[in-house]
Design an enzyme around this catalytic site. Structure first.
Site, PDB file in Angstrom:
ATOM      1  CG  HIS A  21       4.008   3.120   6.631  1.00 55.48           C
ATOM      2  ND1 HIS A  21       3.935   4.315   5.955  1.00 55.48           N
ATOM      3  CD2 HIS A  21       5.292   2.688   6.502  1.00 55.48           C
ATOM      4  CE1 HIS A  21       5.121   4.598   5.435  1.00 55.48           C
ATOM      5  NE2 HIS A  21       5.962   3.631   5.759  1.00 55.48           N
TER       6      HIS A  21
ATOM      7  CE1 TYR B 290      11.047   4.808   8.052  1.00 57.20           C
ATOM      8  CE2 TYR B 290      10.393   6.730   6.774  1.00 57.20           C
ATOM      9  CZ  TYR B 290      10.141   5.449   7.231  1.00 57.20           C
ATOM     10  OH  TYR B 290       8.986   4.813   6.864  1.00 57.20           O
TER      11      TYR B 290
END
Length: 641
Positions: A568, A510
């Protein structure tokens, strides 16, 4: 293999059920009733007599403890004189015992209305005393046809009688668990009876008018009586019959005093039963737990208190061992005399060797320290946390070294956390706690899209972004065109909903994990259009490991668990007047769908990230497309965005 015999009987249970007695008599096609009730049940008997009207043939008001044969003979004379065809008995064990003794001799049908918790109404067993000796026998003829349990009749039962008859019922359940005829069905009845009584009796002592406690105790008496009627009893019941029949000791009080000592005697040869009883009581040792429960109640605690002379102990032991009977442990005269001596003096049994200390008092002391917490929810949360933590420590026999390691683990978890890394959330995620909270919080709206855990990488206030934008901004990865719609459960579009989107890059990181990045990447805030639609470009997510360079990673390594999450994309959808939805969409063909390390995958969130043929509208290829409809529920808005 086991054998279970269900004794046939009709049971009516509730409040105010005394009123149905005439109906039950009529069901038995009886018209000449003998009403048996002692002084303690006189008021209920008077009401029943009036309700029976012409069906009442006679009354007998002198039932006696231990059912002396001479008392039975006097009542039997009334049966003959008045052509009685049914007996209705209201009261405790004395009234029930007399009704059974009459049925033994005449096979007369019985309707029993217990006002105590003794439980004998559910058994085909009758005890009788003649010439100072009490004997018992079993016969289908003495099993009552109908038992009417009326909680209201127990509300006026004196507290000492309530408590001793309750322990009497507990004794039936305890001995059923180590009976030679024990079976899984009776075991479950017994354990539930023990749990109910252990909780109800202190509440009755504190407030005799507590209807819920009275209901639990009466239900437990029914269950315990069913145990007594289904399997044979052992040492405890034999001792109590000996002490009552031969020395005139009161029945329920004797059961109350003897029970923990009989349990302690049998414990070495009934370890399985004692373990289950201890678990039902939430204690480490069953005999001492029962003793402590009784010691906390305002009842007699020694045989000396109820009139047994010390000089009678040897004689009682001799009588109790005169004839063999089934029992887990061999009966010896010296062993039984020692048991009786402890019961005579009220000495606490010695816990079994290796039994951990009983810490229930300490736990309760800590719980009580929160009693004045103004916020009831905070009081509940802290109290249950203490109970759960203490139980965990006891059940696992946690060592000092292990406790110190746990403190260090939590300390390191806090030290590694920062504005961009929440190790505590990661710990909650990998232990499944986050998913449990998520399910409890968000599973009450089954017609909406399933929720999923928030995860540790959400950042509040992502940049507002126009529809159609590319979140990847040239990052490597397979382009993904996302076309989703937000509706209510009926399919009505929800316009102007705020939708936060965030995901990892192709390498599984991230943006907050990459300090060299300039600004948010693969992270944005959108608003749905008038049709509730939202469209944007991004890249197909990849499976990735959660950060494993901290305490949580160490835990996963020590337990040989992998750190990977199934691929996801995160979504958070909110609008005033709707419940905020936090969820994730998982790639159907992705790895780790069946072993996601934070247990976040739900079937309803596994979707197609469909491969497309030919170039995308902007010329890119290969590419994929994600189409999905989120259904959100009207309700309280959560101010998470």
């Amino acid at each position: 293999m086991f054998t279970y015999t269900a004794n046939p009987a009709r049971v009516v249970f509730g409040s105010g059920t005394l009123a149905v007695v005439p109906d039950e008599v009529q069901r038995l096609a009886a018209g000449r009733v003998l009403l048996v009730a002692g002084k303690s049940a006189a008021e209920a008997a008077d009401r029943t007599a009036g309700a029976l009207g012409p069906r009442l043939a006679a009354r007998f008001g002198e039932p006696a403890m231990h059912t002396p044969v001479e008392v039975t003979e006097r009542a039997l004379a009334l049966v003959t004189e008045h052509s009685v065809d049914c007996v209705v008995a209201i009261g405790g064990g004395s009234a029930t015992g007399l009704a059974k003794a009459l049925a033994l001799r005449t096979d007369i049908p019985q309707v029993i209305v217990p006002t105590t918790y003794a439980g004998s109404e559910m058994t085909p067993v009758v005890g009788q005393t003649e010439n100072g000796r009490k004997t018992t026998q079993s016969s289908p003829k003495v099993l009552p046809e109908v038992v009417v349990y009326d909680v209201d009749l127990t509300l006026g039962l004196p507290v000492p009688t309530s408590l001793t008859s309750g322990v009497n019922a507990m004794a039936h359940a305890v001995e059923a668990l180590y009976s030679a005829q024990a079976n899984p069905i009776v075991d479950q009845l017994a354990l539930e009876a023990i749990r109910l009584l252990a909780a109800a009796l202190p509440r009755i002592a504190a407030d005799p008018s507590d209807v819920d406690a009275r209901t639990d105790a009466l239900r437990a008496a029914w269950l315990a009586g069913s145990c007594l009627g289904s399997v044979g009893m052992g040492l405890h019941h034999k001792l109590c019959h000996t002490l009552g029949g031969s020395f005139g000791l009161p029945h329920a009080e004797t059961h109350t005093i003897v029970l923990p000592h009989a349990m302690a005697y049998n414990a070495p040869n009934a370890s399985g039963a004692m373990r289950r009883i201890a678990e039902a009581l939430g204690a480490p040792d069953a005999p001492t737990a029962v003793f402590d429960l009784i010691a906390s109640l305002p009842v007699p605690h020694s045989l000396a208190e109820i009139g047994l002379a010390e000089g009678d102990l040897a004689k009682a032991a001799e009588l109790a061992t005169a004839a063999p009977y089934p029992n887990p442990r061999e009966l010896t005269r010296d062993g039984i005399e020692d048991l009786l001596r402890r019961a005579w003096s009220g000495t606490r049994p010695t816990p079994a060797e290796g039994t951990p200390p009983d810490l229930r008092g300490l736990t309760q002391e800590v719980v009580d320290s929160f009693a004045n917490t103004p916020d009831p929810r905070l009081r509940e949360l802290l109290s249950e946390l203490v109970r759960t933590l203490h139980s965990y420590v006891v059940r696992t026999d946690l060592t000092q070294e292990e406790w110190e390691y746990a403190i260090g683990f939590l300390t390191r978890t806090g030290q590694i956390s920062s504005d961009t890394r929440q190790e505590f959330i990661l710990l909650s995620d990998t232990l499944g706690v986050s998913s449990v909270v998520d399910v409890l919080t968000n599973s009450r709206t089954p017609d909406t899209t399933p929720s999923a855990v928030l995860g540790p990488f959400y950042v509040e206030g992502p940049p507002e972004t126009e529809q159609g934008a590319d979140l990847a901004e040239g990052l490597p990865g397979t382009p993904l065109w996302t076309d989703v719609q937000v509706t209510d459960p009926d399919g009505t579009p929800v316009p102007d909903a705020i939708v936060d989107v965030w995901q990892s890059n192709e390498d599984g990181f991230y943006d907050v994990q990459l300090p060299d990045l300039d600004g948010p990447v693969l992270r944005a805030r959108f608003r749905t259009d008038a049709e509730g639609r939202l469209r944007f470009w991004t890249i197909v997510p990849s499976a990735y490991p959660i950060p494993d360079d901290g305490p949580v990673g160490g835990m996963l390594a020590a337990t040989e668990r992998h750190p990977y999450r199934a691929p996801h994309v995160h979504f958070m959808i909110a609008k005033p007047g709707y419940r905020t939805l936090v969820t994730q969409l998982f790639v159907r063909s992705g790895d780790y769908l069946d072993s996601d390390t934070v247990f976040g995958v739900k079937d309803g969130l596994i979707v197609d990230f469909a491969e497309q043929t030919g170039p995308a509208p902007d010329g890119r290829e290969p590419w994929r497309r994600l189409d999905f409809t989120f259904r959100i529920s009207p309700g309280t808005h959560h101010d998470q965005l």
